[in-house]
Design a protein around this motif. Sequence first.
Motif, PDB file in Angstrom:
ATOM      1  N   PRO A 148       0.837  -1.215   0.000  1.00 15.97           N
ATOM      2  CA  PRO A 148       0.000   0.000   0.000  1.00 15.97           C
ATOM      3  C   PRO A 148       0.866   1.257   0.000  1.00 15.97           C
ATOM      4  CG  PRO A 148       0.055  -0.935   2.199  1.00 15.97           C
ATOM      5  CD  PRO A 148       0.815  -1.899   1.319  1.00 15.97           C
ATOM      6  N   GLU A 149       1.526   1.527  -1.114  1.00 18.76           N
ATOM      7  CA  GLU A 149       2.481   2.626  -1.226  1.00 18.76           C
ATOM      8  C   GLU A 149       1.775   3.982  -1.231  1.00 18.76           C
ATOM      9  OE1 GLU A 149       5.487   4.765  -1.132  1.00 18.76           O
ATOM     10  OE2 GLU A 149       6.036   2.661  -1.454  1.00 18.76           O
ATOM     11  N   THR A 150       2.214   4.886  -0.358  1.00 17.73           N
ATOM     12  CA  THR A 150       1.630   6.230  -0.294  1.00 17.73           C
ATOM     13  C   THR A 150       2.472   7.269  -1.031  1.00 17.73           C
ATOM     14  OG1 THR A 150       2.771   6.680   1.804  1.00 17.73           O
ATOM     15  CG2 THR A 150       0.553   5.722   1.931  1.00 17.73           C
ATOM     16  N   GLY A 151       3.637   6.855  -1.536  1.00 20.68           N
ATOM     17  CA  GLY A 151       4.505   7.804  -2.218  1.00 20.68           C
ATOM     18  C   GLY A 151       4.277   7.878  -3.714  1.00 20.68           C
ATOM     19  N   TYR A 152       3.375   7.041  -4.261  1.00 17.55           N
ATOM     20  CA  TYR A 152       3.084   7.035  -5.688  1.00 17.55           C
ATOM     21  C   TYR A 152       1.631   7.446  -5.936  1.00 17.55           C
ATOM     22  CZ  TYR A 152       7.145   3.834  -5.878  1.00 17.55           C
ATOM     23  OH  TYR A 152       8.384   3.256  -5.753  1.00 17.55           O
ATOM     24  N   GLN A 169      -9.814   4.338 -15.987  1.00 21.27           N
ATOM     25  CA  GLN A 169     -10.954   4.937 -15.297  1.00 21.27           C
ATOM     26  C   GLN A 169     -10.607   6.311 -14.722  1.00 21.27           C
ATOM     27  OE1 GLN A 169     -13.419   3.079 -16.645  1.00 21.27           O
ATOM     28  NE2 GLN A 169     -14.470   3.199 -14.679  1.00 21.27           N
ATOM     29  N   ARG A 170      -9.512   6.372 -13.952  1.00 19.69           N
ATOM     30  CA  ARG A 170      -9.151   7.659 -13.344  1.00 19.69           C
ATOM     31  C   ARG A 170      -7.767   7.582 -12.719  1.00 19.69           C
ATOM     32  NH1 ARG A 170     -10.597   8.096  -7.417  1.00 19.69           N
ATOM     33  NH2 ARG A 170     -11.111   5.971  -6.766  1.00 19.69           N
ATOM     34  N   PHE A 171      -7.200   8.780 -12.502  1.00 17.65           N
ATOM     35  CA  PHE A 171      -5.983   8.934 -11.722  1.00 17.65           C
ATOM     36  C   PHE A 171      -6.360   9.116 -10.250  1.00 17.65           C
ATOM     37  CE2 PHE A 171      -4.455  10.173 -15.870  1.00 17.65           C
ATOM     38  CZ  PHE A 171      -3.119   9.808 -15.883  1.00 17.65           C
ATOM     39  N   VAL A 172      -5.514   8.626  -9.356  1.00 14.70           N
ATOM     40  CA  VAL A 172      -5.686   8.856  -7.925  1.00 14.70           C
ATOM     41  C   VAL A 172      -4.388   9.464  -7.403  1.00 14.70           C
ATOM     42  CG1 VAL A 172      -6.161   7.829  -5.674  1.00 14.70           C
ATOM     43  CG2 VAL A 172      -7.248   6.893  -7.725  1.00 14.70           C
ATOM     44  N   GLU A 173      -4.481  10.629  -6.778  1.00 19.36           N
ATOM     45  CA  GLU A 173      -3.289  11.269  -6.232  1.00 19.36           C
ATOM     46  C   GLU A 173      -2.694  10.413  -5.118  1.00 19.36           C
ATOM     47  OE1 GLU A 173      -1.828  13.947  -7.369  1.00 19.36           O
ATOM     48  OE2 GLU A 173      -3.333  14.244  -8.922  1.00 19.36           O
ATOM     49  N   LYS A 174      -1.469  10.731  -4.702  1.00 19.00           N
ATOM     50  CA  LYS A 174      -0.817   9.955  -3.649  1.00 19.00           C
ATOM     51  C   LYS A 174      -1.767   9.797  -2.461  1.00 19.00           C
ATOM     52  CE  LYS A 174       3.792  11.566  -4.957  1.00 19.00           C
ATOM     53  NZ  LYS A 174       4.995  12.324  -4.543  1.00 19.00           N
ATOM     54  N   PRO A 175      -2.152   8.560  -2.131  1.00 14.83           N
ATOM     55  CA  PRO A 175      -3.207   8.359  -1.132  1.00 14.83           C
ATOM     56  C   PRO A 175      -2.665   8.304   0.294  1.00 14.83           C
ATOM     57  CG  PRO A 175      -2.583   6.266  -2.066  1.00 14.83           C
ATOM     58  CD  PRO A 175      -1.722   7.305  -2.756  1.00 14.83           C
ATOM     59  N   GLN A 177      -2.609   6.273   3.918  1.00 13.39           N
ATOM     60  CA  GLN A 177      -2.407   4.844   4.142  1.00 13.39           C
ATOM     61  C   GLN A 177      -3.698   4.028   4.076  1.00 13.39           C
ATOM     62  OE1 GLN A 177       0.664   3.601   4.435  1.00 13.39           O
ATOM     63  NE2 GLN A 177       0.036   1.463   4.665  1.00 13.39           N
ATOM     64  N   PRO A 178      -4.790   4.441   4.724  1.00 11.26           N
ATOM     65  CA  PRO A 178      -6.010   3.614   4.662  1.00 11.26           C
ATOM     66  C   PRO A 178      -6.528   3.431   3.237  1.00 11.26           C
ATOM     67  CG  PRO A 178      -6.164   5.198   6.452  1.00 11.26           C
ATOM     68  CD  PRO A 178      -4.962   5.580   5.648  1.00 11.26           C
ATOM     69  N   LEU A 179      -6.503   4.503   2.429  1.00 16.30           N
ATOM     70  CA  LEU A 179      -6.987   4.387   1.056  1.00 16.30           C
ATOM     71  C   LEU A 179      -6.044   3.506   0.230  1.00 16.30           C
ATOM     72  CD1 LEU A 179      -8.917   5.097  -1.205  1.00 16.30           C
ATOM     73  CD2 LEU A 179      -7.642   7.235  -1.552  1.00 16.30           C
ATOM     74  N   ALA A 180      -4.748   3.624   0.455  1.00 16.60           N
ATOM     75  CA  ALA A 180      -3.791   2.781  -0.265  1.00 16.60           C
ATOM     76  C   ALA A 180      -4.042   1.309   0.044  1.00 16.60           C
ATOM     77  CB  ALA A 180      -2.361   3.172   0.091  1.00 16.60           C
ATOM     78  N   GLU A 181      -4.328   1.009   1.285  1.00 19.53           N
ATOM     79  CA  GLU A 181      -4.615  -0.376   1.666  1.00 19.53           C
ATOM     80  C   GLU A 181      -5.886  -0.881   0.983  1.00 19.53           C
ATOM     81  OE1 GLU A 181      -4.702  -0.226   5.896  1.00 19.53           O
ATOM     82  OE2 GLU A 181      -2.518  -0.069   6.110  1.00 19.53           O
ATOM     83  N   GLN A 182      -6.909  -0.035   0.905  1.00 18.89           N
ATOM     84  CA  GLN A 182      -8.155  -0.421   0.233  1.00 18.89           C
ATOM     85  C   GLN A 182      -7.916  -0.674  -1.258  1.00 18.89           C
ATOM     86  OE1 GLN A 182     -11.209   2.521   0.974  1.00 18.89           O
ATOM     87  NE2 GLN A 182     -10.802   2.538   3.185  1.00 18.89           N
ATOM     88  N   MET A 183      -7.165   0.203  -1.905  1.00 18.99           N
ATOM     89  CA  MET A 183      -6.917   0.045  -3.336  1.00 18.99           C
ATOM     90  C   MET A 183      -6.098  -1.214  -3.616  1.00 18.99           C
ATOM     91  SD  MET A 183      -6.434   3.924  -4.848  1.00 18.99           S
ATOM     92  CE  MET A 183      -5.025   4.329  -3.817  1.00 18.99           C
TER      93      MET A 183
END
Length: 475
Positions: A148-152, A169-175, A177-183
């Motif tokens: 769950p990388e938050t630096g990308y 579908q879409r770009f997601v900015e650097k998330p 930690q919780p959102l990175a884990e979900q993705m």
Amino acid sequence: MITPVILCGGAGTRLWPLSRKSYPKQFTRLKGELTLFQNAAMRLKGAEFAPPLVVTGPDFRFIVTEQLAEIGITDATVLIEPAARNTAPAILAAALWLDQREPGAAMVVMPADHAMADGAGFRRCVSAALPVAQEGRIVTFGIRPDRPETGYGWLEMSDPSAAGPQPLQRFVEKPAQPLAEQMLASGQYLWNAGIFLFTAPVLRAAVTAHAPDLLAPVEDAVAAAQPDLDFHRLAPGAWGDLPNLSIDYAVMEKSDALWVQPYDGAWCDLGDWETVRRESPDLGDGVATGGAATALECRNTLLRSEAEGMELVGLGLEDIVVVATPDAVLVADRSRAQEVGRVVQTLKARGAPQAEQAPRDHRPWGWFETLALDDRFQVKRIVVKPGGQLSLQRHLHRAEHWIVVSGTARVTIGEDVTLVSENQSVYVPLGARHRMENPGKVPMVLIEVQTGSYLGEDDIIRYEDVYARSGPEDG
């Protein structure tokens, strides 16, 4: 054929003190025998690929050609930006340049400083995505995530089960930690590698639609470009007034013609020292070392000695990064590795040369480094590559003593030209016209002792220079 476009700029802050503004990380050997830039150039080399086009700044032009020559690439095109303006102007300039010479050219744009071990696998991905690009789409390459990388930034796929290109579908900015884990858990997202495939006319149309203010200044810079030795200098004109825009922000995030090609191989952008630790061979307990470094009873620690003759020893360290160079040492908690840029800002505000200037100053003829410096003297080690020659010059405030310690130098002082061999020396009086050359087939090394009232690099009057330099560069 597909033209690889390599973006070769960089501020040199994230891997300080090894990487600096004067010599950023893509030119260093962080992993293996080749530099990151050389690996990027080799990654897209083959029958289906044209020689690379490199977009870089004036300070790096000779480093670029020297490193390409080391790996046998002598037919690259090098475009020199008048000033760094982020990726959007640079990529647009490359597209316009190519389209003038090969209308409809397909191009793969990639940074010079990423690590990607499986070059063949990446070439297969490019080949798979090429038909989509030729149909008028912009293809971006996404990396299968393993954490769950938050630096990308991340990319949302439309069909996670598909191995080939598909609508993005879409770009997601650097998330966070919780959102990175979900993705990561969803399996529907990729890391954004910042690598693109498209044809030059498609990019031009996208810029016209989404960032039209960029078009005219970049067109003018390309149309009025001037040859400079083997380089091509984009005309300054209105370039300096261009906004500092990334290609993602200017075009990609606004375009509805974007597709994504998943890439399953190993990839990283080596964006901080924690990433370097993670990508280095694990010696056990999460410890990685480089150079003359020894770790005793350490855990999750990186130790790198980048200085000749310096032994770096860590004892009982945990979650620490230590990087030692001849003129600077970084000691940081590895959880704060992404904050190293603050160190550079602090040093720059103090006027410390270590903020931006590397210990070795690379020049087209070779390099030099300062061994000792005081008010009225300076001692340098100078290495001149075979066939290299410094400019015919003189100094107003210093005299110089040259001692050859390896190889042979051809020395011009006034009207006299002599050969100076190992263990011989020569004196260059203040104000005398002089030049140093290496006529041999091995590097020539000498020790230079400067004495005088002012020892700055800008104390130089240049009369002749085979490298067509005009600024206050030593040699």
